[in-house]
Scaffold this active site. Sequence first.
Site, PDB file in Angstrom:
ATOM      1  N   SER A 163       0.781  -1.242   0.000  1.00 40.86           N
ATOM      2  CA  SER A 163       0.000   0.000   0.000  1.00 40.86           C
ATOM      3  C   SER A 163       0.811   1.289   0.000  1.00 40.86           C
ATOM      4  O   SER A 163       0.407   2.270  -0.627  1.00 40.86           O
ATOM      5  CB  SER A 163      -0.969   0.008   1.181  1.00 40.86           C
ATOM      6  OG  SER A 163      -0.292  -0.207   2.398  1.00 40.86           O
ATOM      7  N   ASP A 171      -3.719   6.428  10.865  1.00 43.85           N
ATOM      8  CA  ASP A 171      -3.762   4.976  11.103  1.00 43.85           C
ATOM      9  C   ASP A 171      -2.418   4.417  11.556  1.00 43.85           C
ATOM     10  O   ASP A 171      -2.302   3.215  11.839  1.00 43.85           O
ATOM     11  CB  ASP A 171      -4.249   4.236   9.863  1.00 43.85           C
ATOM     12  CG  ASP A 171      -3.330   4.428   8.652  1.00 43.85           C
ATOM     13  OD1 ASP A 171      -2.289   5.111   8.777  1.00 43.85           O
ATOM     14  OD2 ASP A 171      -3.679   3.905   7.572  1.00 43.85           O
ATOM     15  N   HIS A 197       0.151   4.145   7.200  1.00 38.39           N
ATOM     16  CA  HIS A 197       0.400   4.666   5.857  1.00 38.39           C
ATOM     17  C   HIS A 197       1.047   6.047   5.897  1.00 38.39           C
ATOM     18  O   HIS A 197       0.724   6.872   6.750  1.00 38.39           O
ATOM     19  CB  HIS A 197      -0.913   4.720   5.066  1.00 38.39           C
ATOM     20  CG  HIS A 197      -1.491   3.366   4.814  1.00 38.39           C
ATOM     21  ND1 HIS A 197      -2.672   2.944   5.387  1.00 38.39           N
ATOM     22  CD2 HIS A 197      -1.027   2.330   4.075  1.00 38.39           C
ATOM     23  CE1 HIS A 197      -2.927   1.703   4.996  1.00 38.39           C
ATOM     24  NE2 HIS A 197      -1.944   1.312   4.199  1.00 38.39           N
TER      25      HIS A 197
END
Length: 540
Positions: A31, A229, A232
């Site tokens: 990601s 979070d 990321h």
Amino acid sequence: MFTFLSLILLAHAISPASSQEKNIFLLAGQSNMSGRGGVTNGTWDGFVPPECGPNPSVLRLAANLTWVPAAEPLHKDIDVNVTAGVGPGMSFANALLAHDPGLGVVGLVPCAIGGTKISQWVRGSFLYDQLVRRADAAARGGGKIQAMLWYQGESDTVDEEDAESYKGRLEKFFEDLRSDLQFPSLPIIQVAIASAQGPFIEKVREAQLRLDLANVKCVDAKGLELGPDHLHLTTSAEVQLGKMLADSFLQTRPRPLKNNAPSSYSLRGGKSKERTKAMFTFLSLILLAQAISPGSSHGKNIFLLAGQSNMSGRGGLTNSTWDGVVPPECGPNPSVLRLAANLTWVPAAEPLHKDIDVNVTVGVGPGMSFANSVLANDSSLRVVGLVPCAVGGTRGTKISQWVRGSMLYEQLVRRAGAAVRGGGKIQAMLWYQGESDTVDKEDAELYKGRLEKFFVDLRSDLQSPSLPIIQVAIASAQGSFIKKVREAQLRLDLANVKCVDAKGLELGPDHLHLTTSAEVQLGEMLAGSFLRTRPRPPQE
């Protein structure tokens, strides 16, 4: 004759291009390479910093393998099961060109998929094969692969065994990739992770920082800003990372890039081996066309399973945890096989989509119930081969994500081709999709035309114009336009396309996914539809 000529033209089309124009960079990993900069609660804020702005000298290879002007989000049609945001790719490309405007054209090849472990990038896996396929297409379009940028590892911090095995698996991945790209010195710039999904971050970071392979460099992301979070990178951190990657590449390359340099991505032996490769592909395509023609019926009776989460299977899931219950109707059967992600046939067992629908937890779907029911009613079928291809996710997959040339479409065709090459005949495709197309009115109104086009294209590309298709009319929805989508499904008028209605089947607590017992019932309904419509048992 038309098919034969088409294959000749296709073999000719995939021969390596002589033009060497683009300086190509592969972007792979999970990601933070795909990009989550600016994404909050599944929504991207749309902010593109100047360092990531469009540049006429920067292109990207789209999902359909065509070069298009590069713009954020770079991975929007590759990492399709999530919302992609800003990643390091555009910042990297613009930093390169700012340092040396004479580079000409930079071609970025997005290949990263969020939430993936290094074990999902092994040779033969979907992710690995997609990376090689896209690299191949990029180089054929004219240019030289200059390096791969790799950022992955967060998912390998959850399990201690994964973390301890990480270094060996990463080395093997890099070595296999260099071998399959015929580029033993391919420059690789990897990123040491800055965050983790589990407690074993230091083991993974140590593996990355201590990796000792020639022409593999490491950029450390530790200290870069993380989002809310704590996993990321923020947009500004992705910009900074892109510049760090550019600096690393510029510091280590032995000489300035030249657009007229001989391609490093080429088979040893020059044009004669390239012609041999093209001829081999040509012959393979002929064999594939013969294998899936209606007259071929040997080995396995193959069924494609495609669509979104209710085909993939969420039976038995609560809070993303599968209860492990496998009802008797879905139990293993020595006469039922499944095509694994690495394109090998293995004994089929729930969850069927565990290595295909990789970004979510998978449970019981209709596939095993279908296969066992078919065999119970017609033992002459002998061996059933299931080919899982369905992909769900937090937002599901729309019909527009299954268009010809998309990642999902190409995976379906590729897996169908691999299935028949192993011996057998494709008997039907089972299709359950549409919940995601109920959110937007335009998607719902366009659904019927898009679905018809998908079925027509698939039959054409599989050289099976009468391929039986059994679709499921949805029982639930993610939006308010369920009636429009159901009407499109129930009124679809294509030859050899049947519809099974899931309305009334039991839904789980989320009011979206079928329960285990409902998936069992659906599998039996699909089997009944198939057995009623096929003209005669296949002769082996």
